[in-house]
Design an enzyme around this catalytic site. Structure first.
Site, PDB file in Angstrom:
ATOM      1  CE  LYS A 135      -3.999  11.026 -22.775  1.00 24.06           C
ATOM      2  NZ  LYS A 135      -5.139  11.916 -23.064  1.00 24.06           N
ATOM      3  NE  ARG A 145       2.326   3.203 -22.576  1.00 23.83           N
ATOM      4  CZ  ARG A 145       2.718   4.041 -23.536  1.00 23.83           C
ATOM      5  NH1 ARG A 145       2.640   5.332 -23.346  1.00 23.83           N
ATOM      6  NH2 ARG A 145       3.200   3.593 -24.666  1.00 23.83           N
ATOM      7  CB  CYS A 194       1.737  -2.635 -23.678  1.00 24.90           C
ATOM      8  SG  CYS A 194       0.942  -3.791 -24.790  1.00 24.90           S
ATOM      9  CG  HIS A 248     -25.576  20.720 -48.243  1.00 29.36           C
ATOM     10  ND1 HIS A 248     -26.101  21.119 -49.440  1.00 29.36           N
ATOM     11  CD2 HIS A 248     -25.023  21.816 -47.689  1.00 29.36           C
ATOM     12  CE1 HIS A 248     -25.858  22.410 -49.624  1.00 29.36           C
ATOM     13  NE2 HIS A 248     -25.202  22.856 -48.562  1.00 29.36           N
ATOM     14  CD  GLU A 267     -12.126  10.228 -27.163  1.00 27.92           C
ATOM     15  OE1 GLU A 267     -12.255  11.410 -26.827  1.00 27.92           O
ATOM     16  OE2 GLU A 267     -11.038   9.648 -27.192  1.00 27.92           O
ATOM     17  CE  LYS A 271     -12.498  14.283 -25.691  1.00 31.76           C
ATOM     18  NZ  LYS A 271     -11.510  14.797 -26.568  1.00 31.76           N
ATOM     19  CD1 TRP A 321      -6.112  -1.517 -25.469  1.00 29.29           C
ATOM     20  CD2 TRP A 321      -4.767  -1.193 -27.228  1.00 29.29           C
ATOM     21  NE1 TRP A 321      -6.875  -1.029 -26.510  1.00 29.29           N
ATOM     22  CE2 TRP A 321      -6.074  -0.824 -27.603  1.00 29.29           C
ATOM     23  CE3 TRP A 321      -3.762  -1.058 -28.181  1.00 29.29           C
ATOM     24  CZ2 TRP A 321      -6.403  -0.355 -28.861  1.00 29.29           C
ATOM     25  CZ3 TRP A 321      -4.088  -0.591 -29.442  1.00 29.29           C
ATOM     26  CH2 TRP A 321      -5.396  -0.242 -29.763  1.00 29.29           C
ATOM     27  CG  ASN A 351       4.395  -0.039 -25.819  1.00 32.76           C
ATOM     28  OD1 ASN A 351       3.374  -0.343 -26.423  1.00 32.76           O
ATOM     29  ND2 ASN A 351       4.831   1.202 -25.747  1.00 32.76           N
ATOM     30  N   GLY A 352       4.696  -2.428 -28.275  1.00 31.34           N
ATOM     31  CA  GLY A 352       4.979  -2.194 -29.688  1.00 31.34           C
ATOM     32  C   GLY A 352       4.506  -3.368 -30.516  1.00 31.34           C
ATOM     33  CD  GLU A 366     -11.950  17.449 -28.840  1.00 29.86           C
ATOM     34  OE1 GLU A 366     -11.710  16.843 -29.903  1.00 29.86           O
ATOM     35  OE2 GLU A 366     -11.543  17.052 -27.738  1.00 29.86           O
TER      36      GLU A 366
HETATM   37  O1  M6R Z   1      -1.233  11.935 -28.455  1.00 30.28           O
HETATM   38  P1  M6R Z   1      -1.952  12.483 -29.643  1.00 30.28           P
HETATM   39  O2  M6R Z   1      -2.425  13.879 -29.448  1.00 30.28           O
HETATM   40  O3  M6R Z   1      -1.168  12.339 -30.913  1.00 30.28           O
HETATM   41  O4  M6R Z   1      -3.240  11.566 -29.799  1.00 30.28           O
HETATM   42  C1  M6R Z   1      -4.095  11.689 -30.896  1.00 30.28           C
HETATM   43  C2  M6R Z   1      -5.390  10.959 -30.656  1.00 30.28           C
HETATM   44  O5  M6R Z   1      -5.163   9.599 -30.488  1.00 30.28           O
HETATM   45  C3  M6R Z   1      -6.120  11.497 -29.431  1.00 30.28           C
HETATM   46  O6  M6R Z   1      -6.347  12.868 -29.524  1.00 30.28           O
HETATM   47  C4  M6R Z   1      -7.459  10.779 -29.263  1.00 30.28           C
HETATM   48  O7  M6R Z   1      -8.333  11.114 -30.298  1.00 30.28           O
HETATM   49  C5  M6R Z   1      -8.030  11.123 -27.891  1.00 30.28           C
HETATM   50  N1  M6R Z   1      -8.544   9.934 -27.276  1.00 30.28           N
HETATM   51  C6  M6R Z   1      -9.110  12.120 -27.963  1.00 30.28           C
HETATM   52  O8  M6R Z   1      -9.729  12.342 -26.749  1.00 30.28           O
END
Ligand code: M6R
Length: 616
Positions: free
Chosen positions: A611, A27, A2, A512, A496, A493, A74, A98-99, A489
């Site tokens: 995020k 967030r 949050c 494999h 996501e 991407k 969130w 938040n938490g 990666e």
């Molecule tokens: O803030 P961080 O780099 O520790 O975050 C790690 C992951 O949560 C973050 O990289 C996540 O996979 C992203 N949404 C990737 O785009």
């Protein structure tokens, strides 16, 4: 996950709070709300859904007052709904949080047994009731919050208002981020005091910021911010000046933050490299890495810890560390590391990689490693975040604020930090020759321009490609060696932001099993830079082509074999084989972005994602 924000000043609070929440919306965004001390009682306005719904609600029911707290949510406890939205109120008390309060079950039971009526499913409402009970017992707001904190186990950044003390906000922090901001000094105190979950929320208002540590609380008032430990000991801390400009946190004319941040990478890379490369001597500047002066001869192994995109950067880091330092290096998903009894200790250098510096799994894993005797170096982007604070050494990536949930510039700047670390360590250990280090330093210094070239040179080609492939249901990304984490990666991407099923594979693993997925409808993006794996990766590309896949090669300029073998060729400039990931990842970021944009998804705030993951 949050975002919280708080304000005490002389301007109407609601617009300041809304503006702060807008900058924190990354967030969490399933509901939002604000509270101010009104004439008769605490007044709250809350709304389910994105922040614009709260704006509409506030337009219909304006809140007056120059003090307030706000929240964008969130969900962790209780589904997104107005009753579960923050702020939560109990009598004169309002709380945003938040938490996660881990002992919420026991607290809920206890409060119910004492006759308290609980309206929501949240853990946060329980905090409001605990503070209210303590106030009823005769404590002032600060003492009441302190008493309530004594009952909480878990993670929190809290901001608490009381109608009875209308020009105070009490904040507290444990394992969730919280930053305080001080407005212009008027002699008898700042003209405003702020709190927020993250720096960008405060950037338009102040650059003078204070970071609370775990186990600390603060009273915000017209006099400023008074910090103490939760136990009540005074804490003296000078504000830090944060030079991020507000414009750095805006979209700067791009349609989405993600696209803006993709195009910011050449500049971010320059910032990351600035002052850290000595091109005259052909060296990485040790003082910048955070390890200079420490006895690196004691390092027998490097353990990289991270999650998500940062984990992919860490995999590339492992290649560099092994190759350039001769040290054994292992990579761990922080979430998995935590669940084991890892064999780690003195002699291990833990490199914890995290954009936010607040990812709970990474933070806890790093703490565990430290407790077992390992030295922790963090590679983080957010200044003053939890991970750097608990680390023995810190190497900031300087990517600037990353707002898009999908990490882009944070990734390439993490790569830069990791390769610089490997070069420096390799020289310290005498494993890397002077000449090789100098060549890599030169190669790094050229990257910002080459990245610019790739971004501008491939954007249209990739947008056209993405338009053709917008209906693809499965996409494969293949790479070997340093291109393997880039394949991972690229797939992450795409998943996501476009919600398309994608897999990143080590190209040699195709036969494999995954090769069974290939049919004429499956785009296969093959990373094919000129490096020691080139020939074998080309063979894997041919295998995919033979099964009628739609083959896209990301290859070095002028590679005729790649051109002949692929349906679409995306060219990147020739660079040192160790540095190819910096260029080959860029077309994959653009591909994910454009597929998502053509699909019309919420690119910057994809469904189900936040995020920074500060929960388990
Ligand atoms: O803030 P961080 O780099 O520790 O975050 C790690 C992951 O949560 C973050 O990289 C996540 O996979 C992203 N949404 C990737 O785009």
């Amino acid at each position: 996950m949050c975002g919280i924000v708080g304000y005490i000043g002389h301007e109407p609070a609601a617009p300041v709070l809304l503006d702060g929440l807008r900058r924190l919306e990354y967030r969490g965004y399933d509901s939002a709300g604000v509270a101010v001390p009104g004439a008769e009682a605490i007044e709250i306005v809350r709304a389910v859904g994105k922040l614009r719904n709260l704006e509409t609600a506030l337009a219909a029911r304006p809140l007056s007052g120059t003090v307030g707290i706000g929240h964008t949510r969130w969900a962790t406890h209780g589904r997104p709904s107005e009753v579960n939205a923050h702020p939560h109120v109990s009598g004169p008390i309002a709380v945003v949080h938040n938490g996660i309060i881990e002992n919420h079950g026991a607290l809920r039971k206890e409060l119910i047994e004492r006759g308290v009526t609980i309206s929501s499913d949240t853990d946060t409402e329980l905090v409001a009731h605990l503070v209210h009970e303590a106030v009823r017992q005769g404590r002032n707001l600060e003492a009441a919050v302190r008493a309530a904190l004594g009952r909480l186990h878990g993670a929190y950044a809290l901001a608490v208002l009381s109608h009875d003390e209308p020009r105070r906000i009490v904040v507290a922090k444990n394992a969730s981020p919280l930053v305080l901001g001080l407005g212009t000094d008027r002699g008898d105190g700042p003209d405003a005091v702020y709190c927020a979950s993250d720096i960008p929320a405060l950037l338009p208002y102040t650059r003078q910021m204070l970071f609370l540590e775990d186990g600390e609380m603060a009273v915000l008032s017209d006099e400023g911010a008074t910090i103490t430990t939760v136990a009540g000991e005074p804490v003296t801390r000078a504000p830090q000046r944060i030079d991020w400009s507000p414009i750095m946190a805006e979209k700067a004319g791009f349609k989405h933050f993600m696209l803006k941040e993709i195009f910011e990478q050449p500049r971010a890379m320059e910032d990351t490299l600035r002052g850290r490369l000595d091109r005259t001597r052909g060296e990485v500047v040790g003082a910048e890495i955070g390890l200079e002066g420490s006895d690196v001869s004691r390092v027998a192994r490097v353990v990289l810890l991270a999650c998500g995109t940062s984990h992919h950067a860490a995999i590339a880091g492992r290649y560099w560390l092994e190759e350039l330092t001769g040290l054994p290096a292992v990579v761990e998903l922080a979430s998995e590391f935590r669940g084991r009894r890892p064999v780690i200790g003195d002699g291990d250098l833990v490199v914890a990689v995290s954009q936010s510096g607040e990812t709970l799994d990474t933070l806890v894993a790093a703490k565990e490693a430290k407790a077992r005797g390992a030295r922790v170096l963090s590679i983080a982007n957010v200044i003053g975040s939890a991970l750097p604070r608990m680390s023995d050494a810190v190497f900031y990536t300087r990517a600037g604020p990353e707002i898009g949930v999908a990490s882009t510039k944070a990734f390439t700047t993490q790569l830069a930090a990791l390769v610089m670390l490997a070069i420096w360590l390799g020289r310290q250990r005498g494993h890397l020759t002077e000449a090789r280090a100098a060549a890599l330093v030169e190669g790094l210094a050229r990257l910002p321009n080459q990245m610019q070239e790739v971004l501008h040179g491939t954007r249209q080609l990739i947008a056209n490609l993405a338009r053709r492939q917008v209906e693809a249901r499965d996409v494969l990304f293949l790479g070997r060696g340093l291109s393997f984490p880039i394949a991972l990666e690229g797939a992450l991407k795409l998943k996501e932001v476009s919600y398309v099923h994608a897999e990143g594979y080590a190209a040699g693993e195709m036969k494999h099993g995954p090769i069974a997925l290939i049919d004429p409808h499956v785009p296969v993006l093959v990373l094919l830079p000129k490096d020691e794996n080139y020939e074998r990766s080309l063979s894997n590309l041919e295998e995919a082509k033979a099964r009628e896949a739609i083959v896209i090669a990301i290859a070095t300029e002028g590679d005729d074999a790649a051109r002949d073998a692929s349906e679409t060729l995306i060219e990147v400039p020739a660079v040192d084989p160790e540095l190819t990931p910096f260029l080959t990842v860029l077309p994959l970021q653009l591909y994910a972005y454009y597929v998502a944009d053509f699909k019309g998804t919420d690119v910057d705030q994809p469904r189900n994602l936040a995020k920074t993951v500060t929960v388990e």
